[in-house]
Write a protein that holds these residues in place. Structure first.
Motif, short mmCIF file in Angstrom:
data_model
loop_
_atom_site.label_atom_id
_atom_site.label_comp_id
_atom_site.label_asym_id
_atom_site.label_seq_id
_atom_site.Cartn_x
_atom_site.Cartn_y
_atom_site.Cartn_z
N GLY A 14 -71.63 1.40 12.98
CA GLY A 14 -70.62 1.25 14.01
C GLY A 14 -71.32 0.91 15.32
N PHE A 15 -70.56 0.42 16.31
CA PHE A 15 -71.20 0.02 17.57
C PHE A 15 -71.91 1.20 18.23
N GLY A 16 -71.38 2.40 18.05
CA GLY A 16 -71.99 3.58 18.65
C GLY A 16 -73.22 4.08 17.91
N ARG A 55 -67.72 -4.31 15.99
CA ARG A 55 -67.66 -3.82 17.38
C ARG A 55 -66.83 -2.55 17.51
N SER A 56 -66.24 -2.07 16.43
CA SER A 56 -65.57 -0.77 16.50
C SER A 56 -66.65 0.29 16.66
N TYR A 57 -66.36 1.29 17.47
CA TYR A 57 -67.41 2.25 17.82
C TYR A 57 -67.81 3.17 16.67
N GLY A 114 -63.07 -5.48 26.40
CA GLY A 114 -64.15 -5.47 27.39
C GLY A 114 -65.42 -6.16 26.92
N THR A 115 -65.39 -6.68 25.70
CA THR A 115 -66.50 -7.49 25.18
C THR A 115 -65.92 -8.73 24.52
N MET A 116 -66.66 -9.83 24.54
CA MET A 116 -66.12 -11.08 23.97
C MET A 116 -66.52 -11.28 22.51
N PRO A 118 -65.77 -9.42 19.57
CA PRO A 118 -64.92 -9.15 18.40
C PRO A 118 -64.38 -10.43 17.77
N THR A 119 -64.12 -10.36 16.47
CA THR A 119 -63.47 -11.48 15.78
C THR A 119 -61.96 -11.36 16.00
N LEU A 120 -61.28 -12.48 15.76
CA LEU A 120 -59.82 -12.47 15.87
C LEU A 120 -59.23 -11.49 14.84
N LEU A 124 -57.05 -8.18 15.69
CA LEU A 124 -55.67 -7.98 15.21
C LEU A 124 -55.56 -6.73 14.35
N ALA A 125 -56.60 -6.47 13.56
CA ALA A 125 -56.54 -5.29 12.69
C ALA A 125 -56.47 -4.01 13.52
N MET A 126 -57.09 -4.02 14.72
CA MET A 126 -57.01 -2.84 15.60
C MET A 126 -55.94 -3.04 16.68
N PHE A 419 -54.25 8.31 19.78
CA PHE A 419 -55.66 7.93 19.70
C PHE A 419 -55.75 6.49 19.20
N TYR A 420 -56.99 5.99 19.13
CA TYR A 420 -57.19 4.56 18.82
C TYR A 420 -58.30 4.46 17.79
N LEU A 421 -57.97 3.92 16.60
CA LEU A 421 -58.93 3.91 15.50
C LEU A 421 -60.20 3.11 15.84
C1 LIG Z 1 -68.36 -2.91 24.52
C2 LIG Z 1 -67.01 -2.81 23.84
C3 LIG Z 1 -65.85 -2.88 24.62
C4 LIG Z 1 -64.60 -2.81 24.01
N1 LIG Z 1 -63.48 -2.88 24.78
C5 LIG Z 1 -62.27 -2.79 24.23
C6 LIG Z 1 -61.08 -2.92 25.00
O1 LIG Z 1 -61.14 -3.12 26.22
N2 LIG Z 1 -59.89 -2.85 24.37
C7 LIG Z 1 -59.79 -2.67 23.03
O2 LIG Z 1 -58.67 -2.62 22.52
N3 LIG Z 1 -60.89 -2.55 22.25
C8 LIG Z 1 -62.11 -2.62 22.82
N4 LIG Z 1 -63.24 -2.53 22.03
C9 LIG Z 1 -63.07 -2.33 20.59
C10 LIG Z 1 -63.03 -3.65 19.81
O3 LIG Z 1 -62.28 -4.62 20.50
C11 LIG Z 1 -62.37 -3.40 18.46
O4 LIG Z 1 -63.08 -2.41 17.77
C12 LIG Z 1 -62.25 -4.63 17.57
O5 LIG Z 1 -61.52 -4.28 16.43
C13 LIG Z 1 -63.62 -5.15 17.16
O6 LIG Z 1 -63.48 -6.33 16.41
P1 LIG Z 1 -64.55 -6.68 15.26
O7 LIG Z 1 -64.35 -8.09 14.88
O8 LIG Z 1 -65.88 -6.27 15.70
O9 LIG Z 1 -63.99 -5.76 14.09
P2 LIG Z 1 -64.77 -4.63 13.26
O10 LIG Z 1 -65.19 -3.56 14.18
O11 LIG Z 1 -65.78 -5.25 12.39
O12 LIG Z 1 -63.54 -4.12 12.37
C14 LIG Z 1 -62.47 -3.45 12.98
C15 LIG Z 1 -61.37 -3.17 11.96
O13 LIG Z 1 -60.75 -4.38 11.61
C16 LIG Z 1 -60.73 -4.56 10.21
N5 LIG Z 1 -60.82 -6.01 10.00
C17 LIG Z 1 -61.80 -6.83 10.49
N6 LIG Z 1 -61.51 -8.10 10.17
C18 LIG Z 1 -60.33 -8.09 9.48
C19 LIG Z 1 -59.52 -9.09 8.89
N7 LIG Z 1 -59.86 -10.37 8.92
N8 LIG Z 1 -58.38 -8.71 8.26
C20 LIG Z 1 -58.01 -7.41 8.22
N9 LIG Z 1 -58.75 -6.42 8.77
C21 LIG Z 1 -59.89 -6.75 9.39
C22 LIG Z 1 -61.91 -3.74 9.72
O14 LIG Z 1 -61.74 -3.33 8.38
C23 LIG Z 1 -61.89 -2.56 10.68
O15 LIG Z 1 -60.97 -1.59 10.25
C24 LIG Z 1 -64.50 -2.63 22.60
C25 LIG Z 1 -65.66 -2.57 21.83
C26 LIG Z 1 -66.90 -2.67 22.44
C27 LIG Z 1 -68.14 -2.61 21.60
#
Ligand SMILES: Cc1cc2nc3c(=O)[nH]c(=O)nc-3n(C[C@H](O)[C@H](O)[C@H](O)COP(=O)(O)OP(=O)(O)OC[C@H]3O[C@@H](n4cnc5c(N)ncnc54)[C@H](O)[C@@H]3O)c2cc1C
Length: 468
Positions: A14-16, A55-57, A114-116, A118-120, A124-126, A419-421
């Motif tokens: 995880g990111f953390g 990028r999920s913590y 707050g970070t650029m 993450p994937t789309l 969306l999943a979060m 809370f926020y997963l």
């Molecule tokens: C520095 C930092 C700042 C952040 N700031 C914010 C903020 O301001 N606001 C906010 O809301 N979040 C914030 N986040 C959290 C981040 O935006 C979310 O955790 C986001 O989900 C990360 O996207 P990822 O592509 O890295 O997904 P991952 O962390 O890889 O996965 C996240 C979840 O999505 C699921 N998933 C991934 N891809 C798919 C798919 N294609 N279909 C279905 N499910 C999928 C995974 O199974 C998992 O459950 C921050 C994170 C960091 C590290």
């Protein structure tokens, strides 16, 4: 070759960096390749976790011994219309790819984290929110269509008039694979914002700023010094920001070279080195000084004086220092973010600070935002505020950090908070049940039984919380 042939064993974190686990990585490039991964899971009797940029913590995007469906090679922008601002892309594109593709045409993502990076699909999943959550809600509210591949093999096209749309988005990768999405971008006439910094002496002033600007500002965010006590509790720096109107047809502020974050600090010091210096200060003493210095500077410099700032620099402040999370090694850190209805937020956040200070586990970084509710299934939205707290984790303090989180959960739940997963690493099944409620959990399980009857999709988090 695509699909299971890409398999390799490797660690997912995880990111953390607290949560980690080894799994079998697959990096498909097509929907067929994803189907093959589910087939491989059936054959091996293992489960699949979907992963974007990780990028999920916490542990949302990993699963020890599981098959890791890494989406990052499915990252094509499939259609872009600069007239309407509609963008269709595979779910592995990052927010960075999106803004780089559209900004010169005068369009910006309606919601960014707050970070650029993450994937789309991960966004969306979060169902991520930004510093405009109180005005624009979550990213799912700006999506016109998604394509979902269910583990049972169906391909579904879902739109906002379909209940399943609100379940697939926000379901933390537990119902189906979002393979592509169409996003309505936001028209902007400038690549700069007008940013107003206001230094706040306590929680009263922080909340007063949010209340004063929520009807008007395009973005708002507060930074809070978690070490300050007594009358100074809640002190920090509030920012409101507005889109700028630039009369020119194609203002230079929209150009990529005007948006790129600099590689150096003060023009000479390489940013890639900064985390190593931060690491030396990344202890209670050092962070107390840094928080104090930031607050003192906020009073002396710039208070009440608006200045222009690029969209990228304002939105992605956390990307300014590359790999800053490594300053928390070897133990890593967690982010604890709670969302509390507005009537109770002041009391709950002040009490959370008191508890941290009493436990001598003050958060090194605390960020305060305004939100609104939404209709997505595993929503974190409330008509209220969130406070995100970064806690350093060591082998020794981990039981205490968890205990502190659990005590803070009680306050949040009593106040009707959520809370926020994406940020969770410490919730217990009873906490998840309490904030999500039986009706939501029943809907999740009913849809799961329909789309994923063999229970192939999972994550370490879902197993910890008993969600699947
Ligand atoms: C520095 C930092 C700042 C952040 N700031 C914010 C903020 O301001 N606001 C906010 O809301 N979040 C914030 N986040 C959290 C981040 O935006 C979310 O955790 C986001 O989900 C990360 O996207 P990822 O592509 O890295 O997904 P991952 O962390 O890889 O996965 C996240 C979840 O999505 C699921 N998933 C991934 N891809 C798919 C798919 N294609 N279909 C279905 N499910 C999928 C995974 O199974 C998992 O459950 C921050 C994170 C960091 C590290």
């Amino acid at each position: 070759m695509d699909g299971p042939s890409n398999e390799r064993i490797g660690r997912a974190t995880g990111f953390g960096m607290v949560a980690q686990g080894d799994g079998y990585w697959y990096r498909p490039t097509s929907v067929e390749g994803i189907r093959d991964v589910f087939e491989a899971a059936r054959r091996s009797g293992r489960k699949v976790v979907i992963r974007g940029s990780g990028r999920s913590y916490g542990d949302a995007a990993l699963l020890p011994e599981g098959l890791i469906l890494d989406f990052r090679r499915m990252n094509n922008i499939l259609a872009w219309d600069p007239e309407t601002g509609l963008l269709t892309a595979e779910a592995g594109v990052t927010l960075e790819q999106i803004w780089r593709h559209t900004l010169e045409d005068g369009w910006w993502p309606p919601v960014v984290s707050g970070t650029m990076f993450p994937t789309l699909g991960g966004a969306l999943a979060m169902n991520i929110h930004g510093k405009n959550a109180y005005r624009k809600g979550t990213i799912g509210e700006h999506v016109t269509e998604i394509e979902v591949l269910t583990p049972s093999g169906r391909t579904l096209i879902l739109q906002p008039d379909d209940d399943a749309f609100y379940e697939a988005i926000s379901s933390a990768g537990l119902l189906g694979v979002i393979t592509r999405a169409t996003l309505q971008m936001k028209r902007v006439s400038s690549g700069d914002l007008r940013v107003l910094p206001l230094s706040c002496a306590d929680w009263e002033e922080q909340f007063a700023c949010m209340e004063r600007f929520e009807g008007d500002a395009d973005y708002m965010v507060g930074w809070v010094d978690a070490f300050a006590k007594g009358k100074s509790c809640g002190r920090g720096l509030f920012h409101a920001a507005w889109y700028l109107d630039e009369p020119a047809e194609r203002p230079s502020s929209l150009r990529m070279d005007r948006q790129d974050l600099p590689d150096t600090i003060l023009g000479f010091f390489p940013k890639s080195m900064v985390w190593r210096y931060l690491k030396k200060l990344n202890n209670r003493w050092g962070m107390r000084q840094i928080n104090w210095a930031k607050y003192t500077a906020s009073r002396l410099l710039g208070h009440g004086k608006p200045h222009p700032q690029s969209l990228v620099a304002f939105s992605f402040l956390l990307d300014y220092v590359p790999n800053w999370q490594r300053a928390y090694l070897p133990g890593g850190f967690i982010q604890y973010q709670s969302f509390v209805p507005k009537e109770h937020a002041r009391r709950v956040f002040a009490e959370q600070f008191r508890m941290q200070q009493e436990a001598r586990l003050e958060s090194f970084l605390a960020v305060f935002k305004r939100h609104r509710p939404d209709r997505f299934l595993l929503s974190h939205g409330v008509d209220g505020y969130s406070l995100a707290l970064d806690f350093k984790v060591t082998e020794r303090n981990w039981p205490e950090v968890r205990r502190l989180a659990h005590r803070m959960n009680e306050l949040v739940l009593e106040a009707g908070g959520r809370f926020y997963l994406a940020k969770d690493a410490t919730l217990r099944p009873e906490d998840a049940r309490a904030y999500l409620g039986d009706e939501t959990l029943t809907r999740l399980r009913t849809r799961k039984a329909e789309w994923d009857p063999e229970g192939l999709l999972s994550s370490a988090q879902a197993e910890r919380l008993g969600l699947v």
